[in-house]
Design a protein around this motif. Structure first.
Motif, PDB file in Angstrom:
ATOM      1  N   THR A 140       1.975   6.799  -6.760  1.00  0.00           N
ATOM      2  CA  THR A 140       0.893   7.690  -7.187  1.00  0.00           C
ATOM      3  C   THR A 140       1.281   9.146  -6.990  1.00  0.00           C
ATOM      4  O   THR A 140       1.076   9.998  -7.873  1.00  0.00           O
ATOM      5  N   LEU A 141       1.855   9.467  -5.824  1.00  0.00           N
ATOM      6  CA  LEU A 141       2.273  10.845  -5.547  1.00  0.00           C
ATOM      7  C   LEU A 141       3.376  11.278  -6.499  1.00  0.00           C
ATOM      8  O   LEU A 141       3.377  12.422  -6.990  1.00  0.00           O
ATOM      9  N   THR A 142       4.307  10.383  -6.772  1.00  0.00           N
ATOM     10  CA  THR A 142       5.407  10.718  -7.674  1.00  0.00           C
ATOM     11  C   THR A 142       4.899  11.037  -9.074  1.00  0.00           C
ATOM     12  O   THR A 142       5.302  12.030  -9.690  1.00  0.00           O
ATOM     13  N   VAL A 143       4.004  10.187  -9.577  1.00  0.00           N
ATOM     14  CA  VAL A 143       3.435  10.409 -10.911  1.00  0.00           C
ATOM     15  C   VAL A 143       2.645  11.711 -10.946  1.00  0.00           C
ATOM     16  O   VAL A 143       2.711  12.490 -11.913  1.00  0.00           O
ATOM     17  N   THR A 144       1.876  11.976  -9.883  1.00  0.00           N
ATOM     18  CA  THR A 144       1.079  13.207  -9.814  1.00  0.00           C
ATOM     19  C   THR A 144       1.972  14.439  -9.850  1.00  0.00           C
ATOM     20  O   THR A 144       1.697  15.418 -10.571  1.00  0.00           O
ATOM     21  N   ILE A 145       3.069  14.422  -9.081  1.00  0.00           N
ATOM     22  CA  ILE A 145       3.987  15.559  -9.045  1.00  0.00           C
ATOM     23  C   ILE A 145       4.615  15.787 -10.418  1.00  0.00           C
ATOM     24  O   ILE A 145       4.754  16.919 -10.877  1.00  0.00           O
ATOM     25  N   TYR A 167       0.835  -1.208   0.000  1.00  0.00           N
ATOM     26  CA  TYR A 167       0.000   0.000   0.000  1.00  0.00           C
ATOM     27  C   TYR A 167       0.861   1.246   0.000  1.00  0.00           C
ATOM     28  O   TYR A 167       0.607   2.214  -0.727  1.00  0.00           O
ATOM     29  N   GLY A 168       1.936   1.217   0.838  1.00  0.00           N
ATOM     30  CA  GLY A 168       2.831   2.370   0.899  1.00  0.00           C
ATOM     31  C   GLY A 168       3.516   2.618  -0.432  1.00  0.00           C
ATOM     32  O   GLY A 168       3.680   3.758  -0.858  1.00  0.00           O
ATOM     33  N   LEU A 169       3.935   1.541  -1.105  1.00  0.00           N
ATOM     34  CA  LEU A 169       4.562   1.678  -2.408  1.00  0.00           C
ATOM     35  C   LEU A 169       3.588   2.259  -3.422  1.00  0.00           C
ATOM     36  O   LEU A 169       3.950   3.125  -4.231  1.00  0.00           O
ATOM     37  N   TYR A 170       2.336   1.803  -3.385  1.00  0.00           N
ATOM     38  CA  TYR A 170       1.322   2.289  -4.315  1.00  0.00           C
ATOM     39  C   TYR A 170       1.097   3.793  -4.121  1.00  0.00           C
ATOM     40  O   TYR A 170       1.046   4.564  -5.084  1.00  0.00           O
TER      41      TYR A 170
END
Length: 304
Positions: free
Chosen positions: A252-257, A245-248
């Motif tokens: 997600t945050l990295t892609v969003t940024i 879950y933490g990896l997901y």
């Protein structure tokens, strides 16, 4: 190869770490990953019900419980025959390493009571018969176990399990009986099968266990050996539960940024281009205005 996959009767104590303890009152049956195993048991009295179980015959551990003379459930099957004694044969097809462990089977007059015979199955990762010229290599993780079967054409009187060539401190464990154990090293031999099989195992592998090993069968007329290599590496932690879950969330945050950064960059680039175009247009308009004013003055001078 069918003979090699058949049962081998001998006793063994504490085959590998994590498996239930094996006592001298229990019989060991041997198989190889991917092969089939069939074991026959004799009983003095008949039974209407036939049972085949993993460990104790309770709940989900009951693999087969039937009144038929033949039955099959998945990879497990039984067959009942009446000869000079009552014989119940149990089989497992396409063996896997996880099939190693405690089992029991028996006959009963009712489905709730049975005369059970306990036994143990050990599944080796490979059977070395000397027909392959290439040295067999095993890749293992720390903390795991390795069991290898060594098949010989001629019977022997004593079996050895060695690191490198046998002799001196290189001999890990030896036996002139059907089994022996020394610390994490085990050896067992069945001379009554054709051919005989010497099996060796190491439990709780460490990185220092990496190297070449030899199973050696010494006979009165001839001796023979089989060799294999082992490479032991550290366990790579698997991502499960909260870690997944933490990896997901992190991905997600990295892609969003990244997407937001790219969008902002494109916006400012377009805005900068627009401002540049507006500035150029204003300069052109000013230039034309100056030109018109100059032309008007020239005409006025000419008329006068």
């Amino acid at each position: 190869m069918n003979t090699l996959h058949s049962l081998i009767y001998f006793f063994f104590v504490s085959l590998q770490e994590g498996n239930p303890e094996v006592t001298d009152a229990q019989i060991l049956h041997y198989g190889v990953i991917g092969g089939d195993l069939k074991a026959g048991f004799s009983f003095n009295s008949a039974g209407t019900w036939k049972m085949f179980c993993r460990e104790e015959c309770e709940g989900e551990n009951i693999l087969i419980n039937t009144t038929d003379v033949r039955a099959q459930t998945g990879r497990y099957s039984i067959e009942y025959e009446i000869k000079s004694v009552y014989v119940l044969s149990v089989s497992i097809s396409k063996l896997t390493e996880s099939d190693s462990g405690q089992y029991s089977c028996g006959l009963a007059g009712s489905s709730s009571s049975a005369s059970l015979t306990p036994f143990v199955i050990v599944v080796a990762e490979a059977l070395l018969d000397g027909n392959d010229d290439q040295l067999k290599h095993f890749d293992k993780e720390t903390g795991s176990s390795l069991t290898v079967g060594c098949s010989f054409k001629q019977p022997g009187d004593r079996g050895f399990f060695c690191r490198g060539e046998c002799g001196g401190d290189n001999t890990l464990v030896q036996t002139d009986d059907v089994k022996a154990q020394s610390c994490r090293y085990n050896i067992g031999y069945a001379s009554h099968t054709d051919p005989g099989v010497l099996y060796v195992s190491i439990t709780q592998l460490t990185k220092s266990d990496s190297g070449r090993y030899r199973c050696y069968l010494e006979g009165s007329s001839s001796s023979s050996f089989r060799e294999f290599e082992v490479t032991v590496t550290d366990v790579i932690p698997s991502l499960t539960g909260q870690n997944q879950y933490g990896l997901y969330v992190g991905l997600t945050l990295t892609v969003t940024i990244i997407l937001v950064s790219v969008s902002v960059l494109i916006f400012y680039k377009k805005r900068s281009s627009k401002r540049k175009g507006e500035t150029t247009g204003a300069r052109m308009t000013l230039s034309i205005s100056h030109s018109n004013e100059h032309f008007s003055r020239w005409r006025l001078f000419t008329v006068k």
